[in-house]
Design an enzyme around this catalytic site. Structure first.
Site, PDB file in Angstrom:
ATOM      1  N   ASP A   1       3.318  -5.917   3.798  1.00 37.74           N
ATOM      2  CA  ASP A   1       2.534  -5.553   4.708  1.00 37.74           C
ATOM      3  C   ASP A   1       3.171  -5.334   5.949  1.00 37.74           C
ATOM      4  O   ASP A   1       2.476  -5.120   6.720  1.00 37.74           O
ATOM      5  CB  ASP A   1       1.340  -4.631   4.422  1.00 37.74           C
ATOM      6  CG  ASP A   1       0.718  -3.827   5.336  1.00 37.74           C
ATOM      7  OD1 ASP A   1       1.614  -2.372   5.629  1.00 37.74           O
ATOM      8  OD2 ASP A   1      -0.067  -3.283   5.742  1.00 37.74           O
TER       9      ASP A   1
ATOM     10  N   HIS B   1       3.044   3.140  13.497  1.00 44.09           N
ATOM     11  CA  HIS B   1       1.956   3.750  13.215  1.00 44.09           C
ATOM     12  C   HIS B   1       2.267   5.333  14.153  1.00 44.09           C
ATOM     13  O   HIS B   1       1.925   5.416  15.438  1.00 44.09           O
ATOM     14  CB  HIS B   1       0.523   3.499  13.911  1.00 44.09           C
ATOM     15  CG  HIS B   1      -0.081   3.133  12.709  1.00 44.09           C
ATOM     16  ND1 HIS B   1      -0.955   2.299  12.916  1.00 44.09           N
ATOM     17  CD2 HIS B   1       0.010   2.196  11.395  1.00 44.09           C
ATOM     18  CE1 HIS B   1      -1.199   0.977  11.603  1.00 44.09           C
ATOM     19  NE2 HIS B   1      -0.914   1.565  10.998  1.00 44.09           N
TER      20      HIS B   1
ATOM     21  N   GLU C   1      -4.834   2.024   2.834  1.00 42.32           N
ATOM     22  CA  GLU C   1      -5.020   1.061   3.433  1.00 42.32           C
ATOM     23  C   GLU C   1      -5.634   1.130   4.457  1.00 42.32           C
ATOM     24  O   GLU C   1      -6.436   0.618   5.686  1.00 42.32           O
ATOM     25  CB  GLU C   1      -3.429   0.594   3.263  1.00 42.32           C
ATOM     26  CG  GLU C   1      -3.888  -0.642   4.157  1.00 42.32           C
ATOM     27  CD  GLU C   1      -3.306  -1.117   5.002  1.00 42.32           C
ATOM     28  OE1 GLU C   1      -3.103  -2.393   5.794  1.00 42.32           O
ATOM     29  OE2 GLU C   1      -3.030  -0.061   5.492  1.00 42.32           O
ATOM     30  N   GLU C   2      -4.616   2.252   5.017  1.00 41.95           N
ATOM     31  CA  GLU C   2      -4.670   2.681   6.525  1.00 41.95           C
ATOM     32  C   GLU C   2      -6.137   3.381   7.005  1.00 41.95           C
ATOM     33  O   GLU C   2      -6.576   3.185   7.789  1.00 41.95           O
ATOM     34  CB  GLU C   2      -3.644   3.919   6.849  1.00 41.95           C
ATOM     35  CG  GLU C   2      -2.187   3.934   6.365  1.00 41.95           C
ATOM     36  CD  GLU C   2      -1.574   2.333   7.226  1.00 41.95           C
ATOM     37  OE1 GLU C   2      -2.469   1.824   8.397  1.00 41.95           O
ATOM     38  OE2 GLU C   2      -0.687   1.867   7.211  1.00 41.95           O
TER      39      GLU C   2
ATOM     40  N   ASP D   1       6.258   0.740   6.640  1.00 39.74           N
ATOM     41  CA  ASP D   1       4.668   0.907   6.805  1.00 39.74           C
ATOM     42  C   ASP D   1       4.069   1.778   5.613  1.00 39.74           C
ATOM     43  O   ASP D   1       3.435   2.825   6.529  1.00 39.74           O
ATOM     44  CB  ASP D   1       3.795   1.265   7.587  1.00 39.74           C
ATOM     45  CG  ASP D   1       2.071   0.330   8.014  1.00 39.74           C
ATOM     46  OD1 ASP D   1       1.859   0.194   6.679  1.00 39.74           O
ATOM     47  OD2 ASP D   1       1.513   0.692   8.675  1.00 39.74           O
TER      48      ASP D   1
ATOM     49  N   HIS E   1       0.748  -0.907   0.060  1.00 38.42           N
ATOM     50  CA  HIS E   1       0.136   0.508   0.080  1.00 38.42           C
ATOM     51  C   HIS E   1       0.996   0.957   0.019  1.00 38.42           C
ATOM     52  O   HIS E   1       1.554   1.445   0.630  1.00 38.42           O
ATOM     53  CB  HIS E   1      -0.517  -0.065   1.314  1.00 38.42           C
ATOM     54  CG  HIS E   1      -0.643  -0.179   2.565  1.00 38.42           C
ATOM     55  ND1 HIS E   1      -0.189   1.517   3.297  1.00 38.42           N
ATOM     56  CD2 HIS E   1      -0.449  -0.842   3.410  1.00 38.42           C
ATOM     57  CE1 HIS E   1       0.693   0.814   4.604  1.00 38.42           C
ATOM     58  NE2 HIS E   1       0.627  -0.095   4.080  1.00 38.42           N
TER      59      HIS E   1
END
Length: 471
Positions: free
Chosen positions: A362, A434, A334-335, A300, A288
């Site tokens: 991922d 994140h 995606e997130e 990520d 992604h």
């Protein structure tokens, strides 16, 4: 049907026998000697190339964070198109993805009593705000989401719910699934219990005083309350103050905003190396493109972006193009809820059956240690040839044959696409996941080269073998 041995039918029978023989040979030896030699060439090339790292460095330096609908996201889409063209992809295009635009705003959290302390906090993705005055309220502590669920409805009136369950560290990251429900569903459950807000211990394995964000969801028909995560050390501090058996009061101010009238626009970016014999048959590899608005999205999922783009380029650089098409899919959004994957399923509903096999990256910071398949039993046996090629790279072939592709591509797996799941070392992935700390320096260069080699070899094998992965 019985064939009468006429001259015409003798030819037909010979052709049928040849097909049976070809299938048997393909099952026993999926690639020709020339193709096996090219596999060795690809292994050497990818293990000695730093292309995947260069791509990640470019993405994180020239674009940076790329939350759905943001200026960074728009730059990322154009960056991906330009890079695919520069790498020699035969076809490159975008497909629009829309959603809701969310702005993070600011976060402030402080223990007011009994022992005043500043906390490091971050709003969870999609959270509503507290208002400019913030919220001051007593903490109601729950050791887990299940404990919060067990509380009577309306029992937390005027309080801030706090879930303190800590994520455990594992090489495969399964501790994430055991704790992430607090982040995703905690706010609506807390609201149902009467709470005015919720804070959770960050869903992460680190001890850094950095908080982890991530998407959360509100349930229809339940009041929306502000939701935030605090760093692991600050969650420990809260627990320690609660142990004094005094009421702990917290001040929380969050200023995120969402304008439901504004449509956020992004795009899936797709590039292909067109197959020479079966261009309609698609070997799909994906990652992604978006990230959260903190850090630079290196792990990520910049790492996945670099791996799959480099893998396709290495295959394109060979003298002979692959028989099947290798399609690289960089999914949008995606997130914030797999919006790009959902749109891909709509846009490609008529060609889902043409996706002969797929894999996505991922997760993880290091090299791949095992592969698991999800395909037909005959294909599983033939795929052992790929397992033998990957074994010297430290990849163990697990024959459970129940794998789904990661993240976005899991929707294609659910729709019937044969899939491979490559398991990388994720022991430290959730230290950075994140957070502001998801930056280029967390990439492990040697592990990245190994992972790029694995995806390159898998893609070449799948695109050139005669295996029907569904059988």
């Amino acid at each position: 049907m019985k064939l009468i041995p006429t001259a015409h039918n003798k030819t037909l029978m010979n052709l049928l026998c040849s097909c049976v023989l070809f299938s048997a040979v393909a099952g026993a030896n999926a690639l020709s000697e020339q193709q096996q030699a090219q596999m060795e060439q690809l292994k050497a090339t990818s293990l000695n190339s730093d292309l995947s790292y260069q791509l990640i460095e470019s993405l994180t330096t020239e674009v940076g964070p790329r939350l759905m609908g943001s200026e960074g996201d728009k730059k990322a889409v154009q960056w991906a198109v330009n890079k695919m063209k520069a790498l020699g992809f035969d076809k490159v295009w975008t497909e629009e993805v829309t959603g809701t635009l969310w702005h993070r705003g600011q976060a402030e959290a402080q223990i007011i009593a009994p022992y005043p302390q500043k906390l490091v906090a971050i709003a969870l993705g999609g959270s509503v705000g507290t208002g400019e005055q913030g919220i001051t309220a007593e903490i109601a502590h729950f050791a887990s989401l299940d404990e919060l669920k067990a509380a009577p409805d309306n029992s937390l009136a005027g309080k801030i719910a706090f879930i303190s369950k800590r994520m455990d560290r594992h090489i495969d990251g399964h501790g994430y699934g055991e704790t992430v429900g607090a982040r995703v569903n905690g706010a609506s459950i807390a609201a149902q219990k009467g709470a005015s807000a919720i804070i959770i211990r960050s869903i992460g394995t680190d001890n850094n005083r950095i908080a982890h964000t991530g998407v959360m969801r509100y349930q229809d028909g339940i009041a929306k309350v502000p939701a935030a995560a605090v760093s692991n050390p600050d969650a420990d501090m809260l627990v320690n103050q609660l142990k004094r058996e005094q009421a702990v009061k917290l001040y929380l101010k969050l200023t995120p905003s969402t304008d439901e009238k504004v449509k956020a626009r992004s795009a899936n970016v797709i590039g292909e190396i067109t197959g020479s014999e079966f261009p309609e048959q698609i070997v799909a590899i994906g990652a992604h493109l978006d990230s959260w608005d903190v850090g630079t999205g290196a792990l990520d999922d910049g790492m996945g972006v670099g791996i799959v783009m480099a893998a396709a380029h290495h295959i394109k650089a060979l003298a002979n193009r692959p028989k099947r098409t290798v399609r690289v899919i960089l999914f949008a959004a995606e997130e914030v809820g797999l919006l790009g994957a959902q749109q891909y399923m709509i846009d490609h509903k008529d060609e889902i059956a043409n996706h002969v096999i797929g894999a996505e990256w991922d997760f993880g910071t290091g090299g791949i240690y095992q592969m698991t398949t999800g395909m037909g039993p005959q294909a599983l046996s033939a795929t052992e040839e790929l397992g033998k090629v990957l074994a010297p790279l430290g990849v163990k072939f697990i024959k459970e044959n129940n794998a789904k592709a990661q993240s976005d591509m899991g929707m294609l797996s659910a729709a019937g696409m044969p899939s491979v799941n490559f398991a990388p070392d994720g022991s430290r992935y959730f230290d950075y996941h994140h957070t502001e700390n998801d930056t280029l320096d967390k990439i492990e260069p040697e592990g990245l080269k190994q992972a790029t080699a694995v995806y390159t070899l898998f893609s070449y094998f799948a695109a050139n073998s005669a295996i029907d992965f569904s059988k």
